[in-house]
Write a protein that holds these residues in place. Structure first.
Motif, PDB file in Angstrom:
ATOM      1  N   ASP A  31       0.818  -1.214   0.000  1.00 32.46           N
ATOM      2  CA  ASP A  31       0.000   0.000   0.000  1.00 32.46           C
ATOM      3  C   ASP A  31       0.851   1.262   0.000  1.00 32.46           C
ATOM      4  OD1 ASP A  31      -2.379  -1.364  -0.075  1.00 32.46           O
ATOM      5  OD2 ASP A  31      -2.603  -1.403   2.106  1.00 32.46           O
ATOM      6  N   SER A  37      -2.563   8.559  -3.168  1.00 35.28           N
ATOM      7  CA  SER A  37      -3.910   8.033  -3.390  1.00 35.28           C
ATOM      8  C   SER A  37      -4.818   9.178  -3.823  1.00 35.28           C
ATOM      9  CB  SER A  37      -4.466   7.422  -2.107  1.00 35.28           C
ATOM     10  OG  SER A  37      -3.664   6.343  -1.685  1.00 35.28           O
ATOM     11  N   GLU A  44     -12.551   4.033  -1.878  1.00 37.59           N
ATOM     12  CA  GLU A  44     -12.560   2.596  -2.154  1.00 37.59           C
ATOM     13  C   GLU A  44     -11.842   1.802  -1.072  1.00 37.59           C
ATOM     14  OE1 GLU A  44     -10.790   2.103  -5.983  1.00 37.59           O
ATOM     15  OE2 GLU A  44     -12.420   3.132  -7.020  1.00 37.59           O
ATOM     16  N   LYS A  45     -10.723   2.324  -0.588  1.00 35.95           N
ATOM     17  CA  LYS A  45      -9.916   1.602   0.410  1.00 35.95           C
ATOM     18  C   LYS A  45     -10.480   1.723   1.817  1.00 35.95           C
ATOM     19  CE  LYS A  45      -5.453   2.160  -1.908  1.00 35.95           C
ATOM     20  NZ  LYS A  45      -4.121   2.745  -1.779  1.00 35.95           N
TER      21      LYS A  45
END
Length: 163
Positions: A31, A37, A44-45
């Motif tokens: 990640d 991001s 979404e995460k």
């Protein structure tokens, strides 16, 4: 077991341990390998409050608000999602609405991204002012430096080529 077989077994075992260690490290960092991001990826995460990450996107036009003691708030969007950002400090010179930005920090309980670092991104046509001034003095400056390509700049078919 001969000496050669023991040596090969030892080398094979060492390579296996090294491969397992490398796999564990890459799995733990998967990640973190992403440079930033986007607001869509954050949704979404399901990134929780307090977890540090880098947020990237475009500063929404009309969202920049300056407060007291260098406090600034703005919204970062990626085309499909928007995330509010709060920052306290001096913004980079290239920071402006509609420009790309990467901020580092964490979400708070209310869903606002609390940034402690803000970096402004620039496009490939960026040129520092002193370099541009030097090119102008030397007569090497082109008026299309920094200009976005337009639809009129598209190549036109030659006359008579299409009938």
């Amino acid at each position: 077991m001969t000496r050669k077989q023991r040596r090969l077994t030892l080398i094979g075992g060492a390579l296996a341990v090294l491969a397992i260690a490398a796999g564990l490290v890459l799995n733990a960092l998967r990640d973190s390998i992403v440079f930033f991001s986007t607001p869509s990826m954050v949704a979404e995460k399901h990134i929780g409050p307090g977890q540090r990450f880098r947020l990237g996107g475009l500063v929404q036009p009309g969202s920049l608000q300056r407060g007291d003691n260098l406090a600034v708030s703005f919204s970062v969007a990626d085309g499909s999602a928007t995330l509010p950002v709060a920052y306290k400090g001096i913004l980079p010179d290239l920071f402006r609405e509609g420009q790309g930005v990467v901020a580092e920090g964490a979400l708070d309980a209310s869903g606002v991204f609390r940034a402690d670092t803000v970096l402004a991104k620039h496009d490939e046509t960026y040129m520092p002012k002193d370099v541009a001034d030097a090119l102008k003095k030397q007569g090497h400056w082109k008026d299309d430096y920094g200009a976005k390509p337009s639809a009129s700049a598209a190549p036109q078919p030659a006359q008579g080529a299409m009938r």
